[in-house]
Design a protein around this motif. Structure first.
Motif, PDB file in Angstrom:
ATOM      1  N   THR A 173       0.853  -1.117   0.065  1.00 29.47           N
ATOM      2  CA  THR A 173      -0.142  -0.080   0.028  1.00 29.47           C
ATOM      3  C   THR A 173       0.934   1.433  -0.193  1.00 29.47           C
ATOM      4  O   THR A 173       1.691   1.315   0.804  1.00 29.47           O
ATOM      5  N   ASP A 198      -2.097   4.750  -3.549  1.00 26.50           N
ATOM      6  CA  ASP A 198      -3.307   4.053  -3.054  1.00 26.50           C
ATOM      7  C   ASP A 198      -4.025   4.985  -2.073  1.00 26.50           C
ATOM      8  O   ASP A 198      -5.606   4.723  -2.209  1.00 26.50           O
ATOM      9  N   ASP A 258     -17.343  -3.523  -6.572  1.00 22.18           N
ATOM     10  CA  ASP A 258     -16.675  -3.018  -5.167  1.00 22.18           C
ATOM     11  C   ASP A 258     -15.139  -3.917  -4.948  1.00 22.18           C
ATOM     12  O   ASP A 258     -14.322  -3.247  -4.529  1.00 22.18           O
ATOM     13  N   ASP A 259     -15.348  -5.115  -5.244  1.00 28.24           N
ATOM     14  CA  ASP A 259     -14.172  -5.884  -4.852  1.00 28.24           C
ATOM     15  C   ASP A 259     -12.960  -5.644  -5.914  1.00 28.24           C
ATOM     16  O   ASP A 259     -11.861  -6.174  -5.657  1.00 28.24           O
ATOM     17  N   THR A 261     -12.470  -3.011  -7.536  1.00 32.11           N
ATOM     18  CA  THR A 261     -11.932  -1.352  -7.640  1.00 32.11           C
ATOM     19  C   THR A 261     -11.502  -0.676  -6.416  1.00 32.11           C
ATOM     20  O   THR A 261     -12.009  -1.049  -5.329  1.00 32.11           O
ATOM     21  N   TRP A 262     -10.397  -0.086  -6.502  1.00 31.56           N
ATOM     22  CA  TRP A 262     -10.147   0.777  -5.390  1.00 31.56           C
ATOM     23  C   TRP A 262     -10.039   2.233  -5.792  1.00 31.56           C
ATOM     24  O   TRP A 262      -9.506   2.478  -6.891  1.00 31.56           O
ATOM     25  N   ARG A 286      -8.402  -0.825   5.399  1.00 32.73           N
ATOM     26  CA  ARG A 286      -9.360  -1.054   4.298  1.00 32.73           C
ATOM     27  C   ARG A 286      -8.707  -1.213   2.884  1.00 32.73           C
ATOM     28  O   ARG A 286      -9.197  -2.293   2.111  1.00 32.73           O
ATOM     29  N   HIS A 287      -7.708  -0.518   2.613  1.00 31.04           N
ATOM     30  CA  HIS A 287      -6.953  -0.809   1.337  1.00 31.04           C
ATOM     31  C   HIS A 287      -6.392  -2.426   1.399  1.00 31.04           C
ATOM     32  O   HIS A 287      -6.418  -3.184   0.383  1.00 31.04           O
ATOM     33  N   TYR A 290      -9.242  -4.887   0.565  1.00 31.98           N
ATOM     34  CA  TYR A 290      -9.427  -4.709  -0.750  1.00 31.98           C
ATOM     35  C   TYR A 290      -8.337  -5.622  -1.551  1.00 31.98           C
ATOM     36  O   TYR A 290      -8.854  -6.323  -2.435  1.00 31.98           O
ATOM     37  N   ARG A 293      -9.333  -9.202  -0.856  1.00 27.32           N
ATOM     38  CA  ARG A 293     -10.592  -9.618  -1.666  1.00 27.32           C
ATOM     39  C   ARG A 293     -10.512  -9.544  -3.157  1.00 27.32           C
ATOM     40  O   ARG A 293     -10.924 -10.775  -3.873  1.00 27.32           O
ATOM     41  N   SER A 294      -9.730  -8.606  -3.870  1.00 27.43           N
ATOM     42  CA  SER A 294      -9.394  -8.562  -5.241  1.00 27.43           C
ATOM     43  C   SER A 294      -8.557  -9.421  -5.863  1.00 27.43           C
ATOM     44  O   SER A 294      -8.722  -9.169  -7.056  1.00 27.43           O
TER      45      SER A 294
END
Ligand code: GDP
Ligand code: MG
Length: 366
Positions: A173, A198, A258-259, A261-262, A286-287, A290, A293-294
């Motif tokens: 990040t 990010d 949502d998953d 995209t950041w 949160r990042h 993400y 998940r992504s």
């Protein structure tokens, strides 16, 4: 973690170090970092033994111009993470402001409490030859901290040149720290710095111009028109060009979920008081969520593993070939043919590689 699994050939010194490292002794961590940072004997053996133990830590980059408040915010983050019971590593690769240097004098008390905390490990990186080497060294030192079991690794770098961007790319990040003073020059900021971000932090929000800078950044990111920029390919950072093109940004938004995209957010902080630091921590978590998940975390880590293989192979080619006396003599023997034009440097280079198979494979060691 138990002691690292070392090969039979490892020295007794390395064995003792590995036992202490496995037992979680901070002095062993410091020694291992020094060996790896300076590529001293045993460095490769240690890193190879650590390989199995890496991948747990969240690696966070704090990048931005000198004086933006990177060290100050890093100190705050470390203090907050410690309160949450997490261990913290800090790697400062900012040659303009050593982490322990004068810039933090006004902040001695908090800095000291962080520096003396046994749950915090701080290292200022010396330059390893060039800044290019520094990116590799930073990645390896991160690996050592990760293998030791450190939860969060904060890497401070100045985002001014390509080499610093390479360092910034070694993290999971990237936080780009800007200040109102950098506001007027926002258009001239290196696009590279924008692309790796990010998260953006507008620090020194106590100064005039902070809100304007935040607005400018949000406009640039397409946040203020409500359009969200996509990162559908999972590559690092925001699609800067799409952000400058509202129609493209809108298309990216339409097909995103949502998953996958950041959207980098823009946070305000005041380094002198710690305002905004809890929100920054929340955004970092949160990042990371993400990334997990992504699938971006997996792909970034795969990319890092690939790069590592390339780095190590290049190092070994250099070491094995150019320290070999017979190779040097063989090249010297080719000089007359090169001088007379009978052959070319390209043909000689190909012939050199063709005859060096065993040497490159490490079968011949001298
Ligand atoms: N006014 C103000 N000064 C700050 C703030 N954050 C940091 N500073 C000061 O800015 C100077 C540079 O901070 P430092 O963390 O060393 O910046 P770095 O070079 O990015 O690591 C120091 O004197 C800090 O005390 C802030 O939010 N407001
Ligand atoms: Mg600094």
């Amino acid at each position: 973690m138990s002691a690292l699994a070392l090969p039979e050939s490892a020295s007794s010194g390395l064995r003792a170090l590995s036992a202490d490292f496995g037992a979680g002794k901070k002095a062993a961590l410091a020694r291992a970092v020094s060996i790896v940072e300076n590529q001293r004997a045993g460095s490769d053996v240690l890193l190879a033994a650590m390989h199995r133990h890496i991948g747990r830590a969240h690696r966070i980059g704090m990048t931005g111009p000198p004086g933006a408040g990177k060290s100050t915010l890093t100190t705050w983050l470390a203090a907050e993470l410690r309160k949450a019971g997490l261990t913290v590593g800090i790697i400062a690769v900012d040659p303009t402001s050593p982490f322990t240097g004068g810039a933090l004098l006004g902040d001695r008390v908090r800095m000291d409490s962080v520096a003396l905390d046994p749950g915090v490990f701080i290292r200022s990186m010396a330059t390893r030859g060039s800044l290019g080497g520094l990116a590799a060294a930073t990645r390896e030192v991160c690996d050592v901290l990760d293998a030791f079991g450190i939860d969060r690794i904060l890497v401070e770098t100045v985002g001014v040149g390509q080499s610093e961007l390479d360092i910034a790319r070694t993290v999971d990040t990237s936080v780009v720290v800007l200040t109102p003073e950098s506001g007027d020059s926002i258009q001239t900021l290196k696009a590279g710095l924008m692309e790796i971000a990010d998260l953006f932090v507008v620090n020194k929000a106590d100064r005039p111009g902070a809100d304007r800078l935040r607005n400018d950044l949000e406009l640039m990111l397409g946040l203020r028109s409500g359009a969200v920029t996509g990162d559908a390919t999972g590559h690092h950072g925001v699609d800067f060009k799409a952000a400058m093109n509202p129609a493209k940004a809108a298309r990216a938004f339409a097909k995103s979920d949502d998953d996958a995209t950041w959207t980098p957010s823009v946070l305000r902080c005041v380094g002198t008081t710690g305002e905004g630091v809890p929100e920054l921590l929340g955004a970092l978590d949160r990042h990371f969520g993400y990334l997990e998940r992504s699938g971006a975390l997996v792909s970034r880590r795969r990319a890092r593993l690939r790069e590592r293989v390339v780095d190590v192979a290049e190092q070994r080619v250099r070491r094995r070939l150019w320290t070999d006396a017979a190779t040097a003599a063989w090249i010297n023997e080719r000089i007359p043919e090169l001088e007379s034009g009978v052959t070319t440097p390209y043909a000689v280079a190909d012939a050199l590689l063709a005859r060096s198979g065993e040497l490159l494979a490490g079968a011949k060691t001298r």
